[in-house]
Write an enzyme that holds these catalytic residues in place. Structure first.
Site, mmCIF file in Angstrom:
data_model
loop_
_atom_site.group_PDB
_atom_site.id
_atom_site.type_symbol
_atom_site.label_atom_id
_atom_site.label_comp_id
_atom_site.label_asym_id
_atom_site.label_seq_id
_atom_site.Cartn_x
_atom_site.Cartn_y
_atom_site.Cartn_z
ATOM 1 N N LYS A 11 0.795 -1.024 -0.097
ATOM 2 C CA LYS A 11 -0.089 0.020 0.092
ATOM 3 C C LYS A 11 0.964 1.247 0.088
ATOM 4 C CE LYS A 11 -4.096 -2.134 2.335
ATOM 5 N NZ LYS A 11 -5.116 -1.878 3.424
ATOM 6 N N TYR A 51 -12.537 -1.704 -3.622
ATOM 7 C CA TYR A 51 -13.081 -1.656 -2.399
ATOM 8 C C TYR A 51 -14.456 -1.576 -2.381
ATOM 9 C CZ TYR A 51 -8.424 -2.066 0.039
ATOM 10 O OH TYR A 51 -7.183 -2.498 0.235
ATOM 11 N N PHE A 59 -15.251 3.874 7.287
ATOM 12 C CA PHE A 59 -13.944 3.925 6.841
ATOM 13 C C PHE A 59 -13.676 4.091 5.356
ATOM 14 C CE2 PHE A 59 -14.026 -0.743 7.659
ATOM 15 C CZ PHE A 59 -13.705 -1.115 6.519
ATOM 16 N N ARG A 87 -2.131 -14.274 4.182
ATOM 17 C CA ARG A 87 -2.979 -13.541 5.522
ATOM 18 C C ARG A 87 -2.058 -13.749 6.914
ATOM 19 N NH1 ARG A 87 -7.257 -10.038 4.161
ATOM 20 N NH2 ARG A 87 -7.875 -10.421 6.373
ATOM 21 N N THR A 93 -5.793 -7.024 10.738
ATOM 22 C CA THR A 93 -6.012 -5.842 9.965
ATOM 23 C C THR A 93 -5.360 -4.571 10.660
ATOM 24 O OG1 THR A 93 -7.946 -6.534 9.043
ATOM 25 C CG2 THR A 93 -7.787 -4.309 8.942
ATOM 26 N N ARG A 104 2.154 -6.391 9.163
ATOM 27 C CA ARG A 104 1.490 -5.364 9.652
ATOM 28 C C ARG A 104 1.878 -4.806 11.184
ATOM 29 N NH1 ARG A 104 -4.420 -7.107 7.289
ATOM 30 N NH2 ARG A 104 -4.438 -5.638 5.515
ATOM 31 N N ASN A 114 -2.136 0.107 6.811
ATOM 32 C CA ASN A 114 -1.358 -0.936 7.398
ATOM 33 C C ASN A 114 -0.318 -1.896 6.365
ATOM 34 O OD1 ASN A 114 -3.424 -1.714 5.693
ATOM 35 N ND2 ASN A 114 -4.795 -2.963 7.214
ATOM 36 N N HIS A 117 -2.274 -5.366 1.338
ATOM 37 C CA HIS A 117 -3.592 -5.793 1.258
ATOM 38 C C HIS A 117 -3.380 -7.252 0.911
ATOM 39 C CE1 HIS A 117 -7.521 -6.761 -0.282
ATOM 40 N NE2 HIS A 117 -6.803 -7.312 -1.334
ATOM 41 N N GLU A 128 -9.833 -10.224 -7.730
ATOM 42 C CA GLU A 128 -8.724 -9.343 -7.382
ATOM 43 C C GLU A 128 -7.504 -9.487 -8.385
ATOM 44 O OE1 GLU A 128 -9.784 -8.306 -2.762
ATOM 45 O OE2 GLU A 128 -8.031 -9.194 -3.381
HETATM 46 N N1 UDP Z 1 -9.483 -0.139 7.531
HETATM 47 C C1 UDP Z 1 -10.027 0.885 7.907
HETATM 48 N N2 UDP Z 1 -10.404 0.803 9.198
HETATM 49 C C2 UDP Z 1 -10.906 -0.077 9.827
HETATM 50 C C3 UDP Z 1 -10.977 -1.356 9.062
HETATM 51 C C4 UDP Z 1 -10.283 -1.467 7.926
HETATM 52 O O1 UDP Z 1 -9.150 2.170 7.541
HETATM 53 O O2 UDP Z 1 -11.457 0.053 11.051
HETATM 54 C C5 UDP Z 1 -8.945 -0.251 6.080
HETATM 55 C C6 UDP Z 1 -7.688 -1.085 6.179
HETATM 56 O O3 UDP Z 1 -6.776 -0.579 5.331
HETATM 57 C C7 UDP Z 1 -7.971 -2.433 5.682
HETATM 58 C C8 UDP Z 1 -9.052 -2.131 4.664
HETATM 59 O O4 UDP Z 1 -9.687 -1.270 5.022
HETATM 60 O O5 UDP Z 1 -6.827 -3.163 5.342
HETATM 61 C C9 UDP Z 1 -9.763 -3.177 4.197
HETATM 62 O O6 UDP Z 1 -10.422 -3.710 5.422
HETATM 63 P P1 UDP Z 1 -10.754 -5.517 5.658
HETATM 64 O O7 UDP Z 1 -11.653 -5.360 6.836
HETATM 65 O O8 UDP Z 1 -10.989 -5.889 4.628
HETATM 66 O O9 UDP Z 1 -9.117 -5.819 6.285
HETATM 67 P P2 UDP Z 1 -8.212 -6.659 5.649
HETATM 68 O O10 UDP Z 1 -8.770 -7.590 4.925
HETATM 69 O O11 UDP Z 1 -7.306 -5.598 4.656
HETATM 70 O O12 UDP Z 1 -7.378 -7.086 6.801
HETATM 71 MG MG MG Z 2 -10.159 -7.710 3.266
#
Ligand code: UDP
Ligand code: MG
Length: 139
Positions: A11, A51, A59, A87, A93, A104, A114, A117, A128
């Site tokens: 990112k 997204y 968010f 993952r 996250t 992360r 973070n 992705h 994706e």
């Molecule tokens: N995100 C955020 N605030 C939150 C949760 C997620 O800004 O409370 C952002 C963060 O960059 C995250 C992305 O949104 O990676 C996608 O969220 P997701 O729940 O899919 O998390 P991920 O799959 O990336 O762990």
């Molecule tokens: Mg996700």
């Protein structure tokens, strides 16, 4: 288990801190093979499309502004159980809640910025990957 492909994104916060190599090294060290990769910048509209599943979340606007704020490095990782393995290497996250040794935890700034992705399942991985790569760009 089977050989899978998954989409990874370094990112903007991590690209801006010169962390592309450090992050890709972690994937390669874990046995994941980089079978496609490129640096690009998302427009806000492309970030919103990527997204879209999160469009009702509080968010979403901030996330799309951030993801279009600078270049990202997108890649396809291939290997046994690649989706879950990626993952695990990424961590939770929120960097504050991520396990020690994960990307992360070590490199993320906050729950939005973070560092990485990763696709969360076989269907999202397929869609994706197709969002960023033509079949002839994957090796
Ligand atoms: N995100 C955020 N605030 C939150 C949760 C997620 O800004 O409370 C952002 C963060 O960059 C995250 C992305 O949104 O990676 C996608 O969220 P997701 O729940 O899919 O998390 P991920 O799959 O990336 O762990
Ligand atoms: Mg996700």
């Amino acid at each position: 288990m089977s050989v899978e492909r998954t989409l990874s994104i370094v990112k903007p916060d991590a690209v801006g801190r010169n962390l592309i190599g450090e992050i890709l090294r972690r994937f390669e060290t874990a046995g994941l093979k980089i079978v496609a990769g490129k640096l690009l910048r998302l427009t806000p509209e492309r970030a919103q499309a990527f997204y879209a599943v999160h469009k009702e979340r509080p968010f979403f606007a901030g996330l799309c502004a951030y993801m279009s704020s600078g270049p990202i490095f997108v890649s396809v990782l291939e290997g046994e159980n690649a989706i879950m393995k990626n993952r695990e290497i990424m961590g939770a996250t929120d960097p504050a809640k991520a396990a020690p040794g994960t990307i992360r935890k070590d490199l993320g700034k906050d729950v939005e910025q973070n560092a990485v992705h990763g696709s969360d399942g076989p269907e999202t991985a397929a869609s994706e990957i197709a969002f960023f790569f033509r079949p002839d760009e994957i090796f």
